[in-house]
Structure formats: C-alpha cells, structure tokens
Design an enzyme around this catalytic site. Structure first.
Site, PDB file in Angstrom:
ATOM      1  N   GLU A  60      -3.700   0.700  -5.115  1.00  0.00           N
ATOM      2  CA  GLU A  60      -3.329   1.801  -4.222  1.00  0.00           C
ATOM      3  C   GLU A  60      -3.987   3.110  -4.629  1.00  0.00           C
ATOM      4  O   GLU A  60      -4.398   3.911  -3.779  1.00  0.00           O
ATOM      5  CB  GLU A  60      -1.805   1.951  -4.183  1.00  0.00           C
ATOM      6  CG  GLU A  60      -1.070   0.831  -3.453  1.00  0.00           C
ATOM      7  CD  GLU A  60      -0.935  -0.446  -4.273  1.00  0.00           C
ATOM      8  OE1 GLU A  60      -1.302  -0.432  -5.471  1.00  0.00           O
ATOM      9  OE2 GLU A  60      -0.463  -1.453  -3.712  1.00  0.00           O
ATOM     10  N   HIS A 129      10.268  -2.971  -1.715  1.00  0.00           N
ATOM     11  CA  HIS A 129       9.856  -3.185  -0.330  1.00  0.00           C
ATOM     12  C   HIS A 129      10.774  -2.471   0.661  1.00  0.00           C
ATOM     13  O   HIS A 129      10.545  -2.533   1.862  1.00  0.00           O
ATOM     14  CB  HIS A 129       9.836  -4.680   0.005  1.00  0.00           C
ATOM     15  CG  HIS A 129       8.750  -5.436  -0.685  1.00  0.00           C
ATOM     16  ND1 HIS A 129       8.714  -5.628  -2.042  1.00  0.00           N
ATOM     17  CD2 HIS A 129       7.641  -6.050  -0.208  1.00  0.00           C
ATOM     18  CE1 HIS A 129       7.640  -6.336  -2.365  1.00  0.00           C
ATOM     19  NE2 HIS A 129       6.977  -6.592  -1.271  1.00  0.00           N
TER      20      HIS A 129
END
Length: 326
Positions: A60, A129
C-alpha cells in the site's frame, strides 16, 4: 435515468473520468484483469488497457507513494486500497508527503490523487476489513475526506474528487455497495466537496450522519414520525474534511435538539467535532445535550457480534427519545 447500485455507480464514474481525461489512471492490487476485490474496476482493464489500469504489488505504501509522484507530474491517479484497514501502511506517504506538498512548495506543486478504499462494517468480514477510522484522515491537515451514502452521490462525489487539485480520501461504505439501487442521471454530474445536505426535512430534532449509518438515521426518523409524531430533520455530511458545519448549525438552531450517528469509535470521533461546532455557534439554541450514537472504543467484533457494535435504527431512536424528553 438508470437504476443502479453504489458499486455500479462508482464503476461508471471511473469509466466516465477515464474517457474524459487521458491523465486519469487507476492503480491498485488486482484492479486489472481480476477487476478489483469488490469488482469496482470491472471492465476498465479491457477498455483502457494495462498502461491506464495498473496492477500493483501488495504494498500500500508503494501504491500511494508512486501515485504521489505521478500526480506531481501531471497524472490523476485513482488508487484502490482493498480494505481501509490496510491503508495505514500508506499513511506515512499521505501524511508526510501528499498532504503537505502544496504548503511545502508554497503552492508550486499540488497532488491531485484519489485514494479509494472500502471501509466500515456490515459484511461480517475479518479483522482489518471492517474498520471505520475516517477520523484519522479528517484530523490530517491537507487531506480532504469524502464519504458517499448512496449510488447517485457516490458517482457525483467521485468525479469531484478526481477533478480536485489536492489529495482526496474517498471512503466507500462497503455495506452499501449492493444494498439498494437508486436512479442515476444519464449525464455526468458533480457534487461540491465540503458541502452537507439535508436529506429529510423536519422541525423537532436534527439527526446528523454520513456513510452507511445514514440508513439507520433515516429509518429512525421514519419510526419517530410514525410512532411519536415527531418530525426529524436528517443531515448527510457527505464530506467530513472539510466539514460543512453551516447546514448542521442552522438545522440545530431550528430544532433545538440533535443526535449524531456514526459507526467509528466514539472517542475523538466525528461526533465529538460536530458537538463542539454546534456548542460554539448555537449553544443558546439547544434545549437538550447533543447525544452520540457511535461504534464503541474497541476493535470491531467478529461475525455474529458485529450487529451489536454498529448503530442501528433502534439505538438512534432511543437516543432521539432521550433527547426529546430531556
């Protein structure tokens, strides 16, 4: 108008933006032939090819760091992070570089990138998540934070984010991706970043929310009217940085009571900021303390316990009644 869900409307916005401007590119993990973890980039690779739809390594920080460089040299990258719980790896790039270049270069360089990430609970996912940490980005000077609440404003706000000259965090409430459909105009439209909307008019109490929690706020408002004869005004923030407090304050001046609803943790969450702004500008109009209906100061729980964590219409309704009875 076409009837579509939020996933499809975001996909449409990406198609439209890439067709209008060759400098718009999409990048992220599995956004190419695999079309994204939630299929938001469906069809883009086939239409625009590998030079404008870039599959990246699982890194990321590398995705956002590369996007910063591309943006400073004239591109308009739209990064997809698969889940917001992993965008902390990119936080250093966003906080130390993307958010600061306009100030650091005294306006000579800006960073027109968008970081898209599905966020929030509601789909019974794993750890990392389902988090709702938008306040971290709202607290970072130089970043704009946009959170749509429905298919139509999702498309319009994404266009505005891509056209913005500065970095925009575009958080997508994944619980809404395919929850409901809405009419979306055939022609492209935009919505100003930094502007809240009244989505339900009322006179007795103001309910303020954004993202997926707006659904609970609207359901509670309907229950209040049906069961108590109370007309609640509902405000959708749409952008949490910069925060448009004017609409909220004017609404509270009219109703005298307010409840703020969001699924992020309570402490230092957006609710606290909204309460502070109302107190500063409209304290003498209040007839009761402002209540907050939020997530809890814990990690979001797994699976079956998730529904106890997320604000639901019953919790909002209870807070409204306590405020009205004060």
């Amino acid at each position: 108008m076409a009837l579509m869900n939020m996933a499809k409307s975001i996909n449409l916005a990406l198609f439209e933006a890439m067709e209008r401007d060759k400098n718009v590119i999409v990048m992220g993990e599995d956004v190419g032939p695999d079309e994204g973890v939630f299929r938001i980039t469906e069809g883009l690779y086939h239409k625009f090819g590998e030079k404008r739809v870039l599959d990246t390594p699982l890194a990321e920080s590398g995705i956002v760091g590369t996007a910063i460089g591309l943006a400073m040299y004239g591109m308009k990258p739209v990064c997809e992070i698969q889940f917001s719980g992993f965008d902390y790896y990119a936080f250093h790039q966003l906080e130390c570089h993307a958010s600061r270049f306009r100030n650091r270069t005294r306006g000579r360089h800006t960073v027109p990138l968008v970081m898209r990430a599905p966020y929030g609970g509601g789909i019974r996912a794993l750890e990392h998540h389902s988090e709702s940490r938008e306040a971290i980005y709202a607290h970072t000077p130089g970043l704009k934070v946009v959170i749509p609440s429905g298919p139509r404003n999702a498309r319009a706000l994404l266009h505005s984010a891509i056209q913005d000259p500065d970095p925009v965090i575009y958080y997508e409430p994944k619980a809404l991706y395919r929850l409901f459909k809405e009419e979306v105009p055939e022609t492209m439209e935009t919505l100003p970043i930094g502007q809240s909307q009244i989505v339900r008019a009322g006179k007795d109490i103001t309910i303020i929310s954004y993202g997926a929690s707006l659904r609970a706020a609207l359901e509670a408002a309907e229950m209040l009217e049906e069961e108590d004869g109370v007309k609640a005004e509902v405000v959708d923030l749409l952008t949490i940085a910069p925060l448009d407090a004017t609409v909220v304050i004017e609404s509270v001046k009219k109703t005298g009571r307010a409840v703020i609803v969001h699924e992020g943790p309570r402490t230092c969450g957006l609710g606290a900021e909204v309460v502070a702004r109302v107190n500063e500008a409209a304290l003498l109009y209040l007839e009761a303390p402002i209540r907050r209906v939020t997530g809890f100061d814990t990690p979001i729980p797994y699976f079956s316990k998730e529904r106890f964590y997320l604000p639901d219409p019953e919790r909002v309704l209870s807070a409204c009644r306590e405020t009205l009875e004060f």
